[in-house]
Design a protein around this motif. Structure first.
Motif, PDB file in Angstrom:
ATOM      1  N   ALA B 148       0.857  -1.196   0.000  1.00 51.66           N
ATOM      2  CA  ALA B 148       0.000   0.000   0.000  1.00 51.66           C
ATOM      3  C   ALA B 148       0.887   1.238   0.000  1.00 51.66           C
ATOM      4  N   ILE B 149       0.354   2.313  -0.572  1.00 56.30           N
ATOM      5  CA  ILE B 149       1.056   3.599  -0.529  1.00 56.30           C
ATOM      6  C   ILE B 149       0.418   4.425   0.571  1.00 56.30           C
ATOM      7  N   PHE B 150       1.163   4.733   1.588  1.00 62.08           N
ATOM      8  CA  PHE B 150       0.643   5.541   2.693  1.00 62.08           C
ATOM      9  C   PHE B 150       0.985   7.015   2.468  1.00 62.08           C
ATOM     10  N   ILE B 151      -0.058   7.798   2.253  1.00 58.86           N
ATOM     11  CA  ILE B 151       0.156   9.244   2.106  1.00 58.86           C
ATOM     12  C   ILE B 151      -0.087   9.872   3.470  1.00 58.86           C
ATOM     13  N   MET B 152       0.970  10.426   4.035  1.00 55.13           N
ATOM     14  CA  MET B 152       0.867  11.005   5.370  1.00 55.13           C
ATOM     15  C   MET B 152       0.270  12.415   5.245  1.00 55.13           C
ATOM     16  N   GLY B 153      -1.047  12.492   5.406  1.00 59.88           N
ATOM     17  CA  GLY B 153      -1.746  13.769   5.239  1.00 59.88           C
ATOM     18  C   GLY B 153      -1.165  14.843   6.145  1.00 59.88           C
ATOM     19  N   HIS B 154      -0.791  15.952   5.565  1.00 58.21           N
ATOM     20  CA  HIS B 154      -0.223  17.115   6.278  1.00 58.21           C
ATOM     21  C   HIS B 154       1.173  16.820   6.863  1.00 58.21           C
ATOM     22  N   SER B 155       1.675  15.631   6.627  1.00 63.53           N
ATOM     23  CA  SER B 155       2.998  15.246   7.167  1.00 63.53           C
ATOM     24  C   SER B 155       3.126  15.534   8.658  1.00 63.53           C
ATOM     25  N   GLY B 156       2.045  15.390   9.358  1.00 59.92           N
ATOM     26  CA  GLY B 156       2.086  15.619  10.807  1.00 59.92           C
ATOM     27  C   GLY B 156       1.577  16.979  11.235  1.00 59.92           C
ATOM     28  N   GLY B 157       1.438  17.893  10.280  1.00 56.94           N
ATOM     29  CA  GLY B 157       0.734  19.165  10.545  1.00 56.94           C
ATOM     30  C   GLY B 157       1.545  20.266  11.174  1.00 56.94           C
ATOM     31  N   ASP B 158       1.938  20.104  12.423  1.00 52.62           N
ATOM     32  CA  ASP B 158       2.712  21.173  13.049  1.00 52.62           C
ATOM     33  C   ASP B 158       4.188  20.999  12.678  1.00 52.62           C
ATOM     34  N   LEU B 159       4.935  22.069  12.813  1.00 50.45           N
ATOM     35  CA  LEU B 159       6.295  22.080  12.263  1.00 50.45           C
ATOM     36  C   LEU B 159       7.188  20.994  12.859  1.00 50.45           C
ATOM     37  N   LYS B 160       7.130  20.816  14.162  1.00 53.91           N
ATOM     38  CA  LYS B 160       7.998  19.807  14.781  1.00 53.91           C
ATOM     39  C   LYS B 160       7.653  18.406  14.288  1.00 53.91           C
ATOM     40  N   SER B 161       6.359  18.141  14.129  1.00 47.77           N
ATOM     41  CA  SER B 161       5.944  16.818  13.634  1.00 47.77           C
ATOM     42  C   SER B 161       6.371  16.627  12.189  1.00 47.77           C
ATOM     43  N   MET B 162       6.340  17.712  11.430  1.00 47.35           N
ATOM     44  CA  MET B 162       6.755  17.622  10.030  1.00 47.35           C
ATOM     45  C   MET B 162       8.248  17.292   9.919  1.00 47.35           C
ATOM     46  N   TYR B 176       4.608   8.438   1.688  1.00 45.74           N
ATOM     47  CA  TYR B 176       4.772   9.707   0.971  1.00 45.74           C
ATOM     48  C   TYR B 176       4.407  10.855   1.905  1.00 45.74           C
ATOM     49  N   LEU B 177       5.142  11.943   1.782  1.00 44.02           N
ATOM     50  CA  LEU B 177       4.873  13.117   2.616  1.00 44.02           C
ATOM     51  C   LEU B 177       3.979  14.080   1.846  1.00 44.02           C
ATOM     52  N   ASP B 178       2.889  14.435   2.453  1.00 43.10           N
ATOM     53  CA  ASP B 178       1.893  15.312   1.807  1.00 43.10           C
ATOM     54  C   ASP B 178       2.130  16.753   2.261  1.00 43.10           C
ATOM     55  N   LEU B 179       2.202  17.657   1.304  1.00 39.04           N
ATOM     56  CA  LEU B 179       2.490  19.065   1.625  1.00 39.04           C
ATOM     57  C   LEU B 179       1.258  19.854   2.077  1.00 39.04           C
ATOM     58  N   THR B 180       0.097  19.249   1.983  1.00 42.26           N
ATOM     59  CA  THR B 180      -1.129  19.976   2.329  1.00 42.26           C
ATOM     60  C   THR B 180      -1.065  20.567   3.730  1.00 42.26           C
ATOM     61  N   GLY B 181      -1.459  21.827   3.826  1.00 40.03           N
ATOM     62  CA  GLY B 181      -1.513  22.448   5.149  1.00 40.03           C
ATOM     63  C   GLY B 181      -1.669  23.942   5.033  1.00 40.03           C
ATOM     64  N   SER B 182      -2.236  24.533   6.048  1.00 41.96           N
ATOM     65  CA  SER B 182      -2.471  25.968   5.980  1.00 41.96           C
ATOM     66  C   SER B 182      -1.206  26.761   6.292  1.00 41.96           C
ATOM     67  N   ALA B 183      -0.285  26.172   7.026  1.00 40.86           N
ATOM     68  CA  ALA B 183       0.871  26.949   7.479  1.00 40.86           C
ATOM     69  C   ALA B 183       1.884  27.194   6.357  1.00 40.86           C
ATOM     70  N   MET B 184       2.108  26.211   5.515  1.00 38.07           N
ATOM     71  CA  MET B 184       3.050  26.338   4.394  1.00 38.07           C
ATOM     72  C   MET B 184       4.362  26.979   4.830  1.00 38.07           C
ATOM     73  N   TYR B 185       5.019  26.341   5.781  1.00 38.25           N
ATOM     74  CA  TYR B 185       6.244  26.901   6.357  1.00 38.25           C
ATOM     75  C   TYR B 185       7.302  27.162   5.292  1.00 38.25           C
ATOM     76  N   ASN B 186       7.843  28.332   5.332  1.00 36.19           N
ATOM     77  CA  ASN B 186       8.891  28.706   4.400  1.00 36.19           C
ATOM     78  C   ASN B 186      10.148  27.886   4.683  1.00 36.19           C
ATOM     79  N   GLY B 187      10.612  27.153   3.693  1.00 34.64           N
ATOM     80  CA  GLY B 187      11.847  26.384   3.856  1.00 34.64           C
ATOM     81  C   GLY B 187      11.617  24.897   4.050  1.00 34.64           C
ATOM     82  N   ILE B 188      10.385  24.489   4.330  1.00 29.65           N
ATOM     83  CA  ILE B 188      10.165  23.072   4.624  1.00 29.65           C
ATOM     84  C   ILE B 188      10.292  22.219   3.363  1.00 29.65           C
ATOM     85  N   ILE B 189       9.925  22.753   2.215  1.00 26.17           N
ATOM     86  CA  ILE B 189      10.051  21.970   0.979  1.00 26.17           C
ATOM     87  C   ILE B 189      11.532  21.701   0.693  1.00 26.17           C
TER      88      ILE B 189
END
Lengths: 248, 245
Positions: B148-162, B176-189
Motif C-alpha cells: 500500500a502507498i501511505f500518504i501522510m496527510g499534512h505530514s504531521g501538521g505542526d512544524l515539529k511533527s513535520m 509519501y509526505l503530503d504538503l497539504t496544510g495551511s501553514a506552508m512553512y517557508n523552507g520546509i520543501i
C-alpha cells in the motif's frame, strides 16, 4: 513581472529556530529581488521576542541604508513604554521615520481596553499611521471593541487564517479603515470574495517573511479572477497610499 | 499539476464561496490543474456514504478532472468491504481516512480492513495526521502493509511533527509526505528535498477547504530545481495512480 510592496516582513533572530530561514537585511533584499518586491514594511524580531523599544531602535539602525525598507515600530501601552509622553512619542516616531506600528497584546501582556491603550490609539488615529495586528495575538472581541472606541484607526489585520471570514466581513462593512494583509487569508476564492463584497482598495500584499514564502500570496494574487488594475492596487498601490498618508 | 489531497463541498465552522465541483473546475482551469484527487468533506464528517456519492457525482460530471478516494468511517467497519467493492467498480482509486475528525486511532482495529484492501490493490491510502504520535503510528502501520502507498496527510501538521516525519519516512519507501496544510512553512520543501529527495513528496492543498493557489505559489517559489518541482506537483501522483491495481 508585477512589482510588489510587502506589508508584513520581520528581520532578526528569534528565540525558537526550527528551520534556518531567518533574515538579515542582505538576505531580505535577496528574497525581495527573487519576487520583484520593491518595497517592504519591516519590524524587528527583538521588538517581539526581547524588548519593544530596543528592537525598534535596532531596526532603524539595521535598515538605515535601505531606502526600500520602511520602519515598523512595535509599541506598548504608553504607561509602560520608555517614551511615555504623547508629544515625545510623536517626536520619536517622526525622527525615526516610522511608517507603521505593531501590537502584540497577548505576548507582551497587556489588554486592549480603553483604560490601557485608549490614549495611544487616539494619538495613532490622529496621525493616520497603520496599526498592524494579528487577531491571533489578541482576540476578535478585543479587536471589535477597539474599533468601536476608535473607528478611524487604520487597522491592518495580519496573519489571518482561512477560517475567519465571519469575523472579517462585518469589520470591512462597518469600518472603512480596516485592511486585510493577505498572507494568511487563504480561504477558497478569498480574494475574489473580498473584491466582490468590498472592492480592492483594502487588500494588501504581505509575505509574512521569514515564516512564509512570498510566492504563495503572489501566485494567489496573480491568478485571482479580478481586474488587472485591482491586482496592482493589492500588489503595491494600496500600500503606497497608506504610507503616504501618515501625517507625522 | 495534480492535487493529491483535495476535497469537495462545505465545512461546518467557516465560510467560503463555492465548494461545489463546478466552482472547483473553474479554478482548476484557471491555474492549469490537470486533476484533483478528492474526498467529500461531509464524508470525513457525519456521512461517509453520502460523501462518496457526492464524489461519484463529480467524477461522472468531469471524469478527467476528478479522481475519487473512498472515504471510510471506523464506526462502520462492517460495511467497509461492500463500500470498497462498490466504489472500486465505480472507478474510485484510493482510500481516505480521517482519524482526527473521527477521533479514532490510526492503529485502531477498525481500520485494519482498509489497510489490507489497500495492500492487496496497491492503492494509496491518505491518512490525516496531526502531531508526533500520528506520525509515529502511521510509519509503524505502513511497515506492515508494504504494497500500500501511505500518504501522510499534512505530514504531521505542526512544524515539529513535520520535521520528525521526514526523518522517520526516510527508510520507509511506501510512505509519501503530503504538503497539504495551511501553514506552508517557508523552507520546509527545501528541507524535505534535501533529506529524502523529491520522489516521495506529494502536492496537495485541501482545496476547496483552503484555496489551492497559495500552495502552488509556495512550491513554485521554493529553492529547488524545476525537475524536483515537477516531481512534487505531478510526477509522483501520476506514478501512484499508474501503479494501483
Amino acid at each position: 513581472m508585477r512589482e510588489y510592496f510587502d506589508f508584513n516582513v520581520m528581520i532578526g533572530k528569534t528565540t525558537v529556530v526550527t528551520i534556518d530561514n531567518l533574515l538579515d537585511v542582505n538576505k531580505l533584499n535577496e528574497e525581495m529581488n527573487r519576487f520583484n518586491i520593491k518595497r517592504a514594511l519591516v519590524y524587528h524580531s527583538y521588538s517581539r521576542d526581547y524588548d519593544a523599544y530596543f528592537g525598534d531602535k535596532k531596526l532603524v539602525e539595521e535598515i538605515k541604508d535601505c531606502p526600500n525598507l520602511y520602519v515598523t515600530w512595535t509599541l506598548l501601552p504608553i504607561d509602560i513604554f520608555p517614551i511615555n509622553a504623547s508629544d515625545k512619542l510623536l517626536e520619536e516616531l517622526k525622527i525615526n521615520n516610522v511608517k507603521a506600528v505593531r501590537f502584540f497584546p497577548d505576548l507582551h501582556n497587556f489588554l486592549l481596553e480603553e483604560e490601557v491603550i485608549g490614549d495611544l490609539l487616539s494619538l495613532l488615529e490622529e496621525i493616520k499611521i497603520p496599526i498592524l495586528m494579528s487577531p491571533n495575538s489578541t482576540g476578535w472581541k478585543d479587536i471589535y471593541s477597539m474599533l468601536k472606541n476608535h473607528p478611524n484607526i487604520r487597522l491592518v489585520l495580519t496573519d489571518l487564517t482561512y477560517r475567519q471570514s465571519s469575523y472579517i466581513f462585518p469589520l470591512l462593512k462597518r469600518y472603512k479603515n480596516v485592511y486585510i494583509e493577505l498572507s494568511g487569508y487563504i480561504t477558497f476564492l478569498g480574494i475574489e470574495t473580498l473584491y466582490k463584497r468590498f472592492g480592492g482598495e483594502r487588500m494588501l500584499f504581505g509575505s509574512n517573511l521569514p515564516y512564509k514564502n512570498p510566492g504563495s500570496t503572489i501566485f494567489y494574487i496573480e491568478k485571482a479572477d479580478i481586474p488587472e488594475e485591482v491586482k496592482n492596487y493589492i500588489a503595491y498601490k494600496n500600500a503606497d497610499r497608506l504610507i503616504q498618508e501618515v501625517s507625522l | 499539476m495534480i492535487d493529491a489531497h483535495a476535497h469537495l463541498g462545505k465545512w461546518y465552522n467557516f465560510y467560503y464561496d463555492g465548494g461545489d465541483f463546478l466552482s472547483m473546475v473553474k479554478i482548476m482551469d484557471r491555474i492549469g490543474m490537470e486533476f484533483a484527487w478528492i474526498s467529500a468533506l461531509i464524508g470525513i464528517g457525519p456521512d461517509y456514504e453520502l460523501g462518496n456519492e457526492m464524489v461519484f457525482e463529480a467524477m461522472n460530471a468531469f471524469p478527467d478532472r476528478f479522481k475519487g478516494y473512498v472515504t471510510l468511517s471506523p464506526y462502520f467497519a462492517g460495511k467497509m468491504e461492500d463500500e470498497l467493492k462498490k466504489r472500486a467498480s465505480q472507478g474510485f482509486i484510493g482510500i481516505k481516512l480521517h482519524p482526527g475528525t473521527h477521533l479514532y486511532p490510526i492503529d485502531g482495529v477498525n481500520y485494519l480492513y482498509a489497510y489490507k484492501y489497500a495492500d492487496e490493490h496497491r492503492w494509496p491510502i491518505l491518512i490525516h495526521t496531526w502531531g508526533e504520535r500520528d506520525v509515529r503510528t502511521l510509519i509503524e502501520v505502513a511497515k506492515s502493509y508494504q504494497n500500500a502507498i501511505f500518504i501522510m496527510g499534512h505530514s504531521g501538521g505542526d512544524l515539529k511533527s513535520m520535521l520528525l516525519a521526514v526523518d522517520l519516512a526516510k527508510n520507509v519507501d511506501n510512505v509519501y509526505l503530503d504538503l497539504t496544510g495551511s501553514a506552508m512553512y517557508n523552507g520546509i520543501i527545501e528541507y524535505y528535498v534535501e533529506r529524502i529527495g523529491s520522489d516521495r513528496i506529494l502536492f496537495g492543498t485541501d482545496f476547496p477547504f483552503i484555496d489551492p493557489r497559495p500552495a502552488i505559489g509556495w512550491v513554485k517559489g521554493s529553492k529547488i530545481s524545476e525537475g524536483e518541482k515537477l516531481n512534487i506537483l505531478k510526477n509522483n501522483a501520476k506514478r501512484i495512480l499508474n501503479s494501483a491495481k
